[in-house]
Enzyme design. Structure first.
Site, short mmCIF file in Angstrom:
data_model
loop_
_atom_site.label_atom_id
_atom_site.label_comp_id
_atom_site.label_asym_id
_atom_site.label_seq_id
_atom_site.Cartn_x
_atom_site.Cartn_y
_atom_site.Cartn_z
N SER A 106 66.16 -20.54 -64.96
CA SER A 106 65.63 -21.11 -63.71
C SER A 106 64.53 -22.10 -64.07
O SER A 106 63.99 -22.07 -65.18
CB SER A 106 65.02 -19.99 -62.86
OG SER A 106 63.77 -19.59 -63.45
N ASP A 107 64.16 -22.96 -63.13
CA ASP A 107 62.96 -23.74 -63.34
C ASP A 107 61.76 -22.81 -63.12
O ASP A 107 61.90 -21.67 -62.68
CB ASP A 107 62.95 -24.96 -62.39
CG ASP A 107 62.05 -26.06 -62.92
OD1 ASP A 107 62.25 -27.23 -62.55
OD2 ASP A 107 61.13 -25.75 -63.71
#
Ligand code: GLC
Length: 734
Positions: free
Chosen positions: A290-291
C-alpha cells in the site's frame, strides 16, 4: 568379519553425522534448491504471527519526508517483513538485518525499501524532465547507476518508477511521472524497471522496482493531491492502465496501491484493479504494497468504519503488504479467526513477499557490502551520466532570431534571479537522501563552462515568492552594464512533488515583475525556467527573446544549462507535457478526443484555445528537413505488418539529435478515440549536412488497435492515418 580401517570408520562416522545434520538443515536455506520449493518449505514452518509480520512494513531511521506523517517506531520487531530505509549508510541496515537473521526463529531477512525516484545521492533530472529527453536508453543507464548507489547504501527495493499519466499541472506529482501520454509513460517506465532490476534480481547491483501509484492517481480532481478521481472504465483502460501493463509484462517486481478513490472505490480497496486485472488477467507474480497509511486512509475515504474493516477490505482487494499503519499486524489474527480473511490468501501474500526475497538473494546474502562513501556515491561517471541526461532533458521553447547559443559579440552577461545560485531547489522534490552541497549551481556551471570568456554579473533580483522588490534595482543595474540578460526563475522544490498542489501554473507575481523591470533595460532577455510542472507563461513569453526549460535537473544542472547556452550542446529536448497558455485552459493535452464541432465554435471567447506549447514541442540550433514518408503498403490485412520510413536531413550548420514521433489516428471507430496517439519514437544524432532514416514497423494489432472498457483490445477494419513530421498518410485495414 571384515576389519575396517580406523580411518574408514572415522570418515564413515563423519559422513553419517554430516548427512543427519544436512538433512536437518531446512530446505529453504539450501541455495541450490528452487525458489518455489524454498518458499513452500519456509511457509509451512511459519506461525501466523510470523506470516503477518512479513506482510507489514515500518519506517526505519530518520524519516525526513514531511508528507509521511507517522510516529517513529521504537523496538522494531526483528521479524518485520520490510522497512522503509531512511538512510544511505549500509551499516545501519546490516545492524538491523543481523537481528532478523540471528534473533528470529527462522532467520527471514528484512526487505529494505526507499524512494529512489531520480537518483539517491547522484540526483539526476526529475522524471518529467527525463521523458523530455526521449532517450529511454539513457534513463535506463541512470536507473542502473541509482540502483548501484542504492544497493551499496543498503537498499534492496525502490518505490519507483512512478508512471501515473498526468494532464493537470496543478497536481504537483506531475513532476514524478513521464507526462501526459500513456505510451511515453510505458516506454520510460519499462526502461526504469530494466535499469533498476538489471538482468536478474539476484545480480549484485539490482534492486526491485515498484510501479506506482496503481492506479489513476494522476486524475486527481482539481490537481489536489490525495483527492477523488472520476475515471470511467473506458478511460481506466485506454489511459491509466497501459503503462502498468507494459511494466508488469517487463517483469516489475512489485506495485504500490495509490491514495486516490477511483469513481467511488478507493484504489487501495479495489478488487477489480488489484486482483482481477493485476493478478488474474496480467498474472502478476509479485506483490502489492500500500502507499503510506493508505489502508488506514480508507476510513477517511468513507469505505471503512474502523481500522479493522480497512484492513480486511484492503487485504481482500489485493493489498499484500501494509505500509506503516500497522493495521495488518494488529488485526489479521482476529480477522482470520472471524473468517473475514482466509489462510489461503495470507499464504499467497506471504509467498509473494518471500519469493521476491529469494529472487533478490537476501537469504543467501542478507548484508550489504560496506564501502566508504566516496567509493560508492557521486562517482565521476555518475555525475557525467546525470549531466548527459540533464542536457538531453532541457527544452528550448523559444529562440527568436537565434538568440542562442550566445554569439561572440556578447562579452558580458547578467545572470539574474532566485535560481542563479540555488543548489537545493534545482534537485527537485524527491531528493531526500541528497545533500545540497552535491549540486552545482547555475552560477558555478556558467563559470566552469565559459571559463572567463564572458564577464558574468550577478544579482538575485528577488526571492521565489516574496513581495519584496528591493532587489530589482541591483538587477537593473547589472542588466544595464551587460550585453545580454539571462533571468533564471522557477519553483521551490516543495511546490511540486507530493502534497505540492497549486491553484495556478503561473510563477509568483514578484518573479514576473522582475522580468518586466529588466525588460526596460532594452537588453535581450533569455528566460531560464526551473520547475516541476508546466508553467503559465502567457505574460512572460512576449518579454523573452529565448526561453530555456531547465526543469529540475539535479546535481549537474548548472553545467548542462551552460553547455546549451554556450552552444557546446545543441538542445534536443521536446515536451512530454503540454504547456497551457493559462491555467484556465486545464485540462488541455495533445491526445484529447475530438470536439463535436470542428470550427472555432466551442472555443474560449476570452483567450486563445490553443495551448502555448504542445506536447512534442522543442527547438534546436539546427534545422531538419523531413522527406516524404515511405510506406510498404497502404492496405493490409489485420495480421500483416507495414514498414514506414522517413528520412530526415540536418540542413543546418551544427549536428543535432532529432526525435521522430510517430502518431496514429483512427477517425471512425466504434468508440471515439483520441485525435492522435503516440505509438513509437526514436532519437538519432544527425551530423550537419547529414541525414538519417527512421523506421517504424507497424503491427496493426499492437499499434492501431484500441481497448474497450473491459480491457479487450480490438482492431477494426477501416481507415487509419499515420502522422509524422507534419505529414499524414492513410492506411486501410481490411
Ligand atoms: C508517499 C508517496 C509514495 C512513496 C511512499 C513511501 O506517501 O505517496 O510515492 O513511495 O509514501 O515514501
Amino acid at each position: 568379519m571384515k576389519i575396517y580401517s580406523y580411518k574408514f570408520l572415522l570418515v564413515s562416522g563423519l559422513m553419517a553425522i554430516g548427512s543427519v545434520a544436512f538433512s536437518q538443515s531446512p530446505l529453504y536455506k539450501n541455495k541450490s534448491a528452487s525458489i518455489p520449493s524454498r518458499v513452500q518449505d519456509l511457509l509451512k514452518r511459519m506461525t501466523l504471527e510470523e506470516k503477518v509480520l512479513q506482510l507489514s512494513q515500518l519506517s526505519f531511521g530518520n524519516n525526513t519526508n514531511a508528507n509521511n506523517i507517522g510516529n517513529k517506531v521504537k523496538n522494531i520487531p526483528a521479524g518485520i517483513g520490510s522497512l522503509i530505509y531512511n538512510s544511505d549508510n549500509p551499516v545501519y541496515r546490516n545492524q538491523m538485518q543481523k537481528k532478523a537473521m540471528e534473533e528470529t526463529r527462522l532467520g527471514i531477512p528484512i526487505l529494505f525499501g526507499n524512494d529512489v525516484i531520480h537518483g539517491l545521492r547522484t540526483v539526476y533530472p526529475i522524471s518529467l524532465a527525463q521523458a523530455c529527453s526521449w532517450n529511454p536508453q539513457l534513463v535506463q543507464q541512470a536507473c542502473a547507476m541509482a540502483a548501484k548507489e542504492s544497493k551499496l547504501a543498503g537498499i534492496d527495493w525502490t518505490f519507483s518508477p512512478m508512471i501515473d499519466v498526468a494532464r493537470d499541472g496543478r497536481w504537483g506529482r506531475i513532476s514524478e511521472g513521464y507526462g501526459e501520454d500513456p505510451y511515453t509513460n510505458a516506454v520510460f517506465g519499462v526502461a526504469s524497471v530494466k535499469g533498476y532490476q538489471g538482468n536478474h534480481l539476484s545480480d549484485s547491483f539490482s534492486i526491485a522496482a515498484c510501479l506506482k501509484h496503481y492506479v489513476g492517481y494522476g486524475a486527481s480532481e482539481g490537481g489536489r493531491d490525495y483527492s477523488y478521481t472520476e475515471i470511467s472504465q473506458q478511460t481506466l483502460w485506454d489511459t491509466y492502465l497501459p503503462p502498468f501493463e507494459a511494466c508488469v509484462k517487463a517483469g516489475a517486481a512489485t506495485l504500490m496501491s495509490s491514495f486516490n478513490d477511483i469513481s467511488g472505490v478507493p484504489s487501495s480497496a479495489n478488487h477489480y484493479t488489484l486482483t482481477e486485472i493485476l493478478k488474474d488477467k496480467w498474472k502478476h507474480q509479485g506483490f502489492v504494497v500500500s502507499d503510506w497509511n493508505a489502508v488506514e486512509q480508507l476510513i477517511n475515504q468513507g469505505v471503512a468504519a474502523n481500522r479493522k474493516e480497512a484492513g480486511y477490505k484492503a487485504f481482500n482487494a489485493g493489498v499484500d503488504m501494509d505500509m506503516v499503519d500497522k493495521i495488518y499486524i494488529e488485526n489479521m489474527p482476529q480477522l482470520l479467526a472471524e473468517k473475514k480473511i482466509t489462510q489461503a490468501k495470507i499464504d499467497d501474500a506471504v509467498s509473494r513477499v518471500l519469493h521476491l526475497k529469494f529472487q533478490l538473494g537476501l537469504f543467501d546474502k542478507p548484508f550489504a557490502t560496506v564501502l566508504e562513501e566516496n567509493e560508492r556515491v557521486l562517482l565521476p561517471a555518475s555525475r557525467k551520466l546525470a549531466q548527459d541526461l540533464a542536457s538531453e532533458s532541457i527544452v528550448l521553447l523559444k529562440n527568436k532570431q537565434q538568440m542562442l547559443p550566445i554569439k561572440s559579440n556578447i562579452k558580458s552577461v547578467a545572470l539574474i534571479g532566485p535560481m542563479v545560485k540555488d543548489r537545493s531547489n534545482i534537485m527537485g522534490s524527491w531528493a531526500f537522501d541528497s545533500k545540497d552541497e552535491d549540486a552545482e549551481t547555475i552560477w558555478e556551471g556558467f563559470g566552469k563552462v565559459f571559463a572567463n570568456q564572458v564577464a558574468f554579473n550577478y544579482a538575485k533580483g528577488c526571492d521565489f515568492d516574496s513581495t519584496d522588490e528591493s532587489g530589482f534595482q541591483a538587477g537593473i543595474e547589472q542588466a544595464n552594464q551587460s550585453d545580454l540578460v539571462i533571468v533564471c526563475l522557477g519553483e521551490k522544490k516543495k511546490w511540486s512533488g507530493e502534497n505540492g498542489s497549486r491553484s495556478t501554473l503561473a510563477l509568483p507575481a514578484i518573479q514576473e515583475k522582475l522580468v518586466m523591470e529588466l525588460k526596460k533595460s532594452g537588453k535581450p532577455i533569455v528566460l531560464v525556467l526551473s520547475s516541476g510542472r508546466p508553467l503559465e507563461l502567457v505574460r512572460l513569453e512576449p518579454l523573452a527573446d529565448a526561453i530555456v526549460n531547465l526543469w529540475q535537473p539535479g546535481v549537474q544542472g548548472g553545467s548542462a544549462l551552460a553547455d546549451i547556452v554556450k552552444g557546446n550542446v545543441n538542445p534536443s529536448g521536446k515536451l512530454a507535457v503540454t504547456f497551457p497558455l493559462t491555467t484556465g485552459q486545464i485540462p488541455t493535452y495533445y491526445n484529447m478526443r475530438p470536439n463535436s464541432r470542428t470550427n472555432t465554435q466551442g472555443n474560449y471567447k476570452d483567450i486563445s484555445t490553443a495551448p502555448l506549447y504542445w506536447f512534442g514541442h522543442g527547438l534546436s540550433y539546427t534545422t531538419y528537413q523531413y522527406d516524404s514518408v515511405k510506406i510498404s503498403a497502404t492496405k493490409v490485412k489485420k495480421n500483416e505488418k507495414i514498414v514506414a520510413e522517413v528520412t530526415v536531413s540536418n540542413t543546418g550548420k551544427v549536428s543535432g539529435k532529432e526525435t521522430v514521433l510517430w502518431f496514429i489516428s483512427n477517425p471512425a471507430c466504434s468508440i471515439s478515440r483520441p485525435m492522435k496517439e503516440l505509438k513509437y519514437f526514436e532519437k538519432k544524432e544527425i551530423a550537419a549536412g547529414g541525414k538519417a532514416t527512421y523506421k517504424f514497423e507497424i503491427d496493426p494489432m499492437r499499434d492501431l488497435s484500441f481497448v474497450d472498457a473491459t480491457g479487450k483490445k480490438f482492431l477494426e477494419s477501416g481507415s487509419y492515418f499515420l502522422l509524422v513530421g507534419g505529414q499524414k498518410v492513410k492506411i486501410e485495414i481490411e
